[in-house]
Design a protein around this motif. Structure first.
Motif, PDB file in Angstrom:
ATOM      1  N   SER A 163      41.586  44.521  42.489  1.00  0.00           N
ATOM      2  CA  SER A 163      40.594  45.556  42.216  1.00  0.00           C
ATOM      3  C   SER A 163      40.116  46.075  43.566  1.00  0.00           C
ATOM      4  O   SER A 163      39.702  45.280  44.422  1.00  0.00           O
ATOM      5  CB  SER A 163      39.430  44.956  41.432  1.00  0.00           C
ATOM      6  N   VAL A 164      40.186  47.386  43.768  1.00  0.00           N
ATOM      7  CA  VAL A 164      39.785  47.956  45.065  1.00  0.00           C
ATOM      8  C   VAL A 164      38.827  49.118  44.839  1.00  0.00           C
ATOM      9  O   VAL A 164      38.814  49.728  43.761  1.00  0.00           O
ATOM     10  CB  VAL A 164      41.002  48.462  45.881  1.00  0.00           C
ATOM     11  N   SER A 165      38.040  49.419  45.864  1.00  0.00           N
ATOM     12  CA  SER A 165      37.185  50.595  45.783  1.00  0.00           C
ATOM     13  C   SER A 165      38.052  51.832  45.982  1.00  0.00           C
ATOM     14  O   SER A 165      39.147  51.750  46.556  1.00  0.00           O
ATOM     15  CB  SER A 165      36.102  50.545  46.857  1.00  0.00           C
ATOM     16  N   LEU A 166      37.513  52.959  45.523  1.00  0.00           N
ATOM     17  CA  LEU A 166      38.267  54.203  45.680  1.00  0.00           C
ATOM     18  C   LEU A 166      38.506  54.500  47.167  1.00  0.00           C
ATOM     19  O   LEU A 166      39.555  55.025  47.553  1.00  0.00           O
ATOM     20  CB  LEU A 166      37.475  55.345  45.020  1.00  0.00           C
ATOM     21  N   ASP A 167      37.513  54.132  48.008  1.00  0.00           N
ATOM     22  CA  ASP A 167      37.675  54.307  49.463  1.00  0.00           C
ATOM     23  C   ASP A 167      38.923  53.574  49.943  1.00  0.00           C
ATOM     24  O   ASP A 167      39.776  54.129  50.634  1.00  0.00           O
ATOM     25  CB  ASP A 167      36.479  53.719  50.229  1.00  0.00           C
TER      26      ASP A 167
ATOM     27  N   PRO B 274      52.732  37.751  29.517  1.00  0.00           N
ATOM     28  CA  PRO B 274      53.173  36.406  29.138  1.00  0.00           C
ATOM     29  C   PRO B 274      52.414  35.289  29.858  1.00  0.00           C
ATOM     30  O   PRO B 274      52.247  34.211  29.330  1.00  0.00           O
ATOM     31  CB  PRO B 274      54.657  36.394  29.526  1.00  0.00           C
ATOM     32  N   LYS B 275      51.977  35.554  31.075  1.00  0.00           N
ATOM     33  CA  LYS B 275      51.113  34.587  31.770  1.00  0.00           C
ATOM     34  C   LYS B 275      50.022  35.355  32.505  1.00  0.00           C
ATOM     35  O   LYS B 275      50.214  36.543  32.835  1.00  0.00           O
ATOM     36  CB  LYS B 275      51.913  33.719  32.744  1.00  0.00           C
ATOM     37  N   PRO B 276      48.876  34.717  32.714  1.00  0.00           N
ATOM     38  CA  PRO B 276      47.761  35.459  33.319  1.00  0.00           C
ATOM     39  C   PRO B 276      48.163  36.080  34.655  1.00  0.00           C
ATOM     40  O   PRO B 276      48.680  35.374  35.530  1.00  0.00           O
ATOM     41  CB  PRO B 276      46.688  34.382  33.532  1.00  0.00           C
ATOM     42  N   PRO B 277      47.985  37.384  34.820  1.00  0.00           N
ATOM     43  CA  PRO B 277      48.327  38.000  36.108  1.00  0.00           C
ATOM     44  C   PRO B 277      47.441  37.465  37.231  1.00  0.00           C
ATOM     45  O   PRO B 277      46.255  37.209  37.031  1.00  0.00           O
ATOM     46  CB  PRO B 277      48.082  39.494  35.874  1.00  0.00           C
ATOM     47  N   ARG B 278      48.064  37.295  38.411  1.00  0.00           N
ATOM     48  CA  ARG B 278      47.325  36.747  39.562  1.00  0.00           C
ATOM     49  C   ARG B 278      46.643  37.886  40.318  1.00  0.00           C
ATOM     50  O   ARG B 278      47.300  38.831  40.739  1.00  0.00           O
ATOM     51  CB  ARG B 278      48.298  35.996  40.486  1.00  0.00           C
ATOM     52  N   PHE B 279      45.327  37.765  40.487  1.00  0.00           N
ATOM     53  CA  PHE B 279      44.542  38.749  41.236  1.00  0.00           C
ATOM     54  C   PHE B 279      44.146  38.150  42.576  1.00  0.00           C
ATOM     55  O   PHE B 279      43.846  36.951  42.654  1.00  0.00           O
ATOM     56  CB  PHE B 279      43.274  39.123  40.457  1.00  0.00           C
ATOM     57  N   ALA B 280      44.081  38.989  43.591  1.00  0.00           N
ATOM     58  CA  ALA B 280      43.729  38.489  44.929  1.00  0.00           C
ATOM     59  C   ALA B 280      42.324  38.926  45.307  1.00  0.00           C
ATOM     60  O   ALA B 280      41.882  40.014  44.958  1.00  0.00           O
ATOM     61  CB  ALA B 280      44.701  39.045  45.966  1.00  0.00           C
ATOM     62  N   SER B 281      41.633  38.040  46.037  1.00  0.00           N
ATOM     63  CA  SER B 281      40.340  38.421  46.620  1.00  0.00           C
ATOM     64  C   SER B 281      40.091  37.547  47.830  1.00  0.00           C
ATOM     65  O   SER B 281      40.774  36.542  48.036  1.00  0.00           O
ATOM     66  CB  SER B 281      39.203  38.241  45.613  1.00  0.00           C
ATOM     67  N   SER B 282      39.108  37.970  48.640  1.00  0.00           N
ATOM     68  CA  SER B 282      38.801  37.161  49.826  1.00  0.00           C
ATOM     69  C   SER B 282      37.827  36.038  49.485  1.00  0.00           C
ATOM     70  O   SER B 282      37.767  35.055  50.199  1.00  0.00           O
ATOM     71  CB  SER B 282      38.241  38.051  50.938  1.00  0.00           C
ATOM     72  N   GLY B 283      37.078  36.170  48.406  1.00  0.00           N
ATOM     73  CA  GLY B 283      36.155  35.091  48.047  1.00  0.00           C
ATOM     74  C   GLY B 283      35.126  35.569  47.051  1.00  0.00           C
ATOM     75  O   GLY B 283      35.109  36.757  46.678  1.00  0.00           O
ATOM     76  N   PRO B 284      34.244  34.675  46.611  1.00  0.00           N
ATOM     77  CA  PRO B 284      33.318  35.001  45.515  1.00  0.00           C
ATOM     78  C   PRO B 284      32.346  36.139  45.813  1.00  0.00           C
ATOM     79  O   PRO B 284      31.762  36.684  44.884  1.00  0.00           O
ATOM     80  CB  PRO B 284      32.542  33.694  45.315  1.00  0.00           C
ATOM     81  N   SER B 285      32.146  36.497  47.085  1.00  0.00           N
ATOM     82  CA  SER B 285      31.186  37.565  47.354  1.00  0.00           C
ATOM     83  C   SER B 285      31.856  38.936  47.434  1.00  0.00           C
ATOM     84  O   SER B 285      31.190  39.935  47.680  1.00  0.00           O
ATOM     85  CB  SER B 285      30.445  37.290  48.669  1.00  0.00           C
ATOM     86  N   ALA B 286      33.164  38.984  47.218  1.00  0.00           N
ATOM     87  CA  ALA B 286      33.881  40.261  47.359  1.00  0.00           C
ATOM     88  C   ALA B 286      33.896  41.040  46.041  1.00  0.00           C
ATOM     89  O   ALA B 286      34.029  40.437  44.973  1.00  0.00           O
ATOM     90  CB  ALA B 286      35.315  39.987  47.810  1.00  0.00           C
ATOM     91  N   PRO B 287      33.761  42.381  46.105  1.00  0.00           N
ATOM     92  CA  PRO B 287      33.889  43.177  44.878  1.00  0.00           C
ATOM     93  C   PRO B 287      35.226  42.929  44.177  1.00  0.00           C
ATOM     94  O   PRO B 287      35.304  42.963  42.949  1.00  0.00           O
ATOM     95  CB  PRO B 287      33.796  44.623  45.383  1.00  0.00           C
ATOM     96  N   ALA B 288      36.275  42.647  44.964  1.00  0.00           N
ATOM     97  CA  ALA B 288      37.595  42.395  44.373  1.00  0.00           C
ATOM     98  C   ALA B 288      37.611  41.122  43.542  1.00  0.00           C
ATOM     99  O   ALA B 288      38.516  40.906  42.735  1.00  0.00           O
ATOM    100  CB  ALA B 288      38.651  42.300  45.479  1.00  0.00           C
TER     101      ALA B 288
END
Lengths: 651, 337
Positions: B206-210, B152-166
């Motif tokens: 989004s996280v790495s498998l590690d 119903p609304k865009p889910p919020r994703f977290a990351s540390s910043g633009p250079s992060a894989p997340a």
């Protein structure tokens, strides 16, 4: 209950079964050495030890790492008190009052109080760990960005009681700390702020270069001033270690409150002892007795300023282990190493850690770590007290000999944190600032509080705003914390009123033309910061504008106050001569930093020490050669062998 | 007096030690086909104790045994600017003698191509792409791609910043697959993000498998999407590429996420390093990454190992450079707002 008791006994058995006690003792010794040596921190030691974890039995590995981190914080207090140089970044808050006590001949008294308070803090932290860990998952699930933002704002409110001896200067100092915290890439869009195209500034100013610059450099330069005297800080006169320990007992309430600050706030990921020590220090200012005269002003040798941060720092260790063990979320940098060790040994921290062994859990291991911390802290305390006589001899060495040694450790500590020689530039600027603030008696502790809390405030306030709009300020926990903030502000005002009759001593001493010049310089910094922040847009611009705006406003206010005072005071005749002496001292500091930058730490500090000892201290060739060689060797061992830094200067 | 008496003998001992070390060091780099008597240094651009550091330290334990002369291998952390300080150090301050290697990390294809990495460095290889997976919290109510698409609304994703894989992987996936998303940047690290999920202030990450195995594996978190052609044991979710609707979506995913995966962690030496040493280092890394003892330690540490050779990585970088239009699109998608 029976399960817990059985697990506690099993945990103690694990710690006491050979060879584990050997690793515990090794950890205590390593922690003590890195704690006492300025610049070498627990994190450097843990990084060095981490590969050893691969080959050790799990319990031995965990005990080695836990004992190292438990003891280093306590040992760092000794250096902070006796030499005025933070032995650890987490032992910076203790310098202000602890070293002032040592300079009055109360070194043993202050160290006794610090060690006993550290010991009590460690025990309290472990008690919190045992009691709180079962509830940690559900409690921490209610801690989001709004709660952390409110907590950080409460911390900022502590600037008020911390500044009551000279409110305008104190609040200005805090605002400057907040402004310095905005240097680097902004946490949201990674836009550079005040980096002047220097890559080395993109991660902001390092905590150690700032703490060492603000506190240790001024202390080292003071040694040049007092080089004709015999000894800097003294431990022979004054009250004994036992008196200091009794003082901690008498302040059991303060120890309890500061340990609570350390353990509870330290259990929040991202808020380590580098923050809790300053919050505890600020809280201790509100708890000072008001019947002991001007010696009890902040930074003038109040024992509360030693006991508070000492107990909070070690209690933080226990607090930080709560999310590490219960959720697998490291509470701080040192606990992230413990978490890495768990992972390397195939142990997944989480709620299952708290189940008894019969149910597939690892409760005995949790208790083993608790026992390890308790035993290591006790041995560390005994080691600290036992070695005090030897460590204290350093403080009685002639300042002329001690000055290059201290400055060398300051330089090593500066580079060691991030292995970046560019941080020497940060040390140069902040060392000059710290020396000027010391000389003119501007309070420095608020600057550190602002600096360590700044990133937390900015990050969490803006995250809360992004996620919830302004509705986050109405959340129940936020309202409770707001009430705490108001109570702190009122307490600060009450304390300020009570001290109203004595504070002018500090004010009059500093009401000089130099104060006017200093205020004008700070106002220029405020203007420059505001102008530069105009090029920023959106969220990255908000906090710098507030911080630099406050810096400008408060420096202008101080400028007016100092101008009025200066007009009432006759200019001192010797001010020019005194000024040139300050410049000579700063010149030696610049010389040491420049040589380290040009030739690397090993050669640079050796060259600087050689020149200083011969030309300025007028030492004999024999003493000069011997001390220079020792310094070069020691620097080589620490920098090249232990810290494994590529020690190459510009040449 | 006591201090002076102690200083003189100590000074003599240290002087003798320094001479011995100087003589020993003079032998360093005498030959480009042996590392005998040398010390090999791995520069890591991230702080000690983190996953990048952990990887280098496990590698350091075994790498020396596969190099002629069996040198000691040490790790030096040079954190800052998402690894850029370490890159600059290796580019400008390091002797090209093969005794200092760097562990680099790139997440943005456009930035990698702009950095001209091949002009300044020889790539030595990558221990492998740590596959990324997208996780949603229980509270979000999203357990499938369909539920994400119709949220119903865009889910919020977290990351540390633009250079992060997340930051990169979910934004590229959302753009390629037409999924709603609100990226919330500003979290300090993985611990911060995990706490934010537990507190319910964000919905997904989004996280790495590690990282999944070490920090994010929990009954309260559901995997919904993977960025890996190979199936991941125990994580039965669709591969993003397999549900991409058209060629443009596939090229965005391939260029922005899949081809970049091995470049999230790879090793280099500065250009100018003797060719014989580059070859020896490449060979030693390849042998280390299949050493059973190394693999056992890596598995214990939760590190996925699936090596990619230097030649394959250099080919990848060249291919990325030949896709300027896609790089422009990716730059627009990843532009911070």
């Amino acid at each position: 209950m029976v399960d817990s008791l059985a697990a506690a006994i099993a945990g103690l058995q694990q710690v006491l079964t050979w060879p584990t006690p050997g690793y515990l003792l090794a950890g205590v010794l390593i922690g003590f050495i890195v704690g006492v040596l300025p610049g070498l921190g627990a994190s450097a030691a843990l990084a060095f030890l981490l590969p050893a974890v691969l080959t050790l039995e799990p319990i031995d590995a965990f005990v080695l790492l836990t004992a190292t981190s438990a003891v280093s914080a306590m040992a760092g207090d000794i250096t902070s008190i006796l030499l005025g140089v933070p032995g650890e970044s987490t032992a910076a808050a203790i310098v202000a009052d602890g070293h002032a006590l040592a300079m009055r001949g109360e070194g043993r008294y202050a160290t006794g109080a610090a060690i006993s308070a550290s010991m009590m803090g460690a025990l309290f932290g472990m008690a919190v760990l045992v009691a709180f860990i079962p509830f940690a998952p559900s409690v921490l699930a209610h801690v989001g960005s709004p709660e952390l933002a409110a907590l950080a704002i409460v911390g900022i409110c502590l600037l008020v009681p911390l500044s009551h001896s000279d409110p305008v200067k104190g609040l200005f100092s805090g605002a400057l700390g907040l402004a310095l915290a905005t240097v680097g890439l902004d946490p949201f869009r990674a836009e550079p702020r005040f980096t002047f195209s220097q890559l080395s500034l993109s991660d902001g100013l390092g905590l150690l270069p700032v703490a060492l610059g603000i506190f240790a450099v001024a202390e080292a330069l003071d040694m040049i001033r007092s080089r004709d005297l015999h000894g800097g800080a003294s431990t022979d006169a004054g009250r004994s270690v036992m008196h200091g320990m009794q003082e901690s007992m008498r302040h059991a309430g303060l120890v309890f409150r500061c340990s609570t600050i350390g353990a509870v706030i330290g259990s929040l990921p991202g808020v380590g002892a580098s923050v809790t020590q300053w919050i505890a220090y600020a809280h201790a200012q509100t708890s000072m007795r008001h019947d002991t005269g001007d010696d009890n002003l902040p930074g003038s040798g109040a024992i509360e300023g030693v006991i508070g941060p000492a107990s909070a720092t070690t209690a933080t260790h226990g607090g930080a282990m709560v999310p590490t063990l219960a959720l697998g979320i490291p509470g701080g940098l040192t606990s992230s190493f413990l978490l890495s060790a768990f992972i390397l040994k195939g142990i997944a921290p989480g709620p299952a850690m708290l189940l008894p062994a019969s149910a597939g859990g690892r409760l005995p291991l949790v208790f083993a770590l608790v026992w390890c911390t308790v035993i290591a802290s006790a041995i560390g305390a005994l080691l600290g007290l036992g070695s005090l006589k030897w460590v204290a001899r350093l403080a009685s060495v002639r300042p002329a000999l001690l000055f290059p040694v201290i400055l060398t450790f300051v330089l090593i500590g500066t580079v060691a944190e991030r292995h970046a020689t560019a941080d020497l530039g940060v040390l140069l600027v902040l060392g000059g600032l710290g020396y000027a603030m010391s000389t003119l008696k501007w309070p420095k502790a608020p600057l550190m509080l602002g600096f360590v809390l700044g990133p937390l405030v900015e990050r969490r306030v803006l995250l809360s705003n992004t996620l919830y709009g302004w509705s986050w300020v109405l959340r129940p926990t936020v309202l409770v914390l707001a009430a705490v903030a108001i109570a702190l502000l009122l307490a600060g005002r009450r304390a300020s009123r009570r001290r109203g009759g004595r504070a002018p001593i500090a004010r009059e001493a500093s009401a000089s033309r130099a104060d006017v010049v200093m205020s004008a310089c700070f106002a220029a910094v405020g203007v420059a910061g505001l102008v530069l922040s105009l090029s920023l847009t959106g969220r990255p611009s908000v906090f710098p504008r507030i911080a630099f705006g406050a810096t400008l406003g408060l420096s202008l206010l101080q400028l007016v106050l100092s101008w009025r005072k200066a007009a009432l005071i006759q200019p001192a005749r010797q001010s020019l001569a005194e000024g040139s002496k300050h410049l000579i001292r700063l010149g030696w500091f610049v010389f040491f930093v420049a040589n380290a930058w040009l030739f690397g730490l090993v050669i640079g500090t050796a060259v600087s020490a050689l020149v200083y000892l011969r030309l300025d201290a007028k030492e004999s060739w024999r003493t000069t050669a011997a001390l220079t060689t020792v310094l070069a060797g020691l620097t080589w061992v620490l920098v090249v062998q232990l810290l494994q830094i590529s020690d190459r200067g510009v040449f | 007096m006591l201090v002076r008496r102690a200083i003189v003998p100590l000074a003599i001992a240290l002087a003798v030690l320094a001479c011995a070390v100087a003589c020993h060091s003079a032998e360093d780099g005498a030959s480009s086909t042996t590392f005998s008597g040398s010390q090999l240094r791995i520069i890591v651009g991230f702080r000690a104790g983190g996953p990048y550091d952990l990887h280098a330290r496990v590698l350091a334990k075994y790498l020396g045994s596969y190099l002629p002369g069996h040198p000691d291998v040490i790790v030096e952390n040079m954190p800052g600017a998402a690894g850029a300080i370490a890159v600059r150090h290796l580019e400008t301050m390091t002797k090209a003698d093969g005794l200092t290697i760097g562990q680099f990390s790139h997440t943005s294809a456009a930035d990698l191509v702009a950095s001209n990495v091949l002009d300044a460095f020889h790539i030595l290889g990558s221990p492998g792409p740590p596959a990324q997976i997208v996780l949603f919290s229980d509270r979000s109510g999203i357990t499938t791609i369909g539920a994400w698409r119709h949220a119903p609304k865009p889910p919020r994703f977290a990351s540390s910043g633009p250079s992060a894989p997340a930051y990169v992987a979910p934004l590229v996936a959302a753009a390629a697959l037409g999924l709603p998303i609100q990226m919330v940047s500003g979290y300090a690290n993985g611990a911060d993000i995990r706490m934010a999920i537990d507190a319910g202030e964000i919905d997904g990450v989004s996280v790495s498998l590690d990282a999944y195995h070490t920090s994010f594996q929990s009954a309260d978190l559901h995997a919904v999407l993977r960025f890996s052609a190979a199936p991941i044991p125990g994580i039965d979710v669709p591969d993003a590429m397999s549900i991409a609707g058209d060629a443009r979506a596939r090229e965005l995913l391939e260029t922005g996420v899949y081809m970049m995966a091995p470049l999230v962690r790879f090793y280099v030496v500065p250009r100018g390093t003797p060719a014989a040493r580059v070859a020896l280092l490449r060979e030693a890394l390849e042998k280390t990454w299949v050493d059973p003892h190394f693999l056992a330690d890596a598995q214990a540490a939760g590190l996925a190992i699936d090596p990619v050779s230097a030649a394959a990585l250099e080919q990848t970088v060249a291919t990325l450079g030949a896709r300027p239009a896609t790089l422009r699109d990716l730059r627009a998608i990843l532009e911070p707002h």
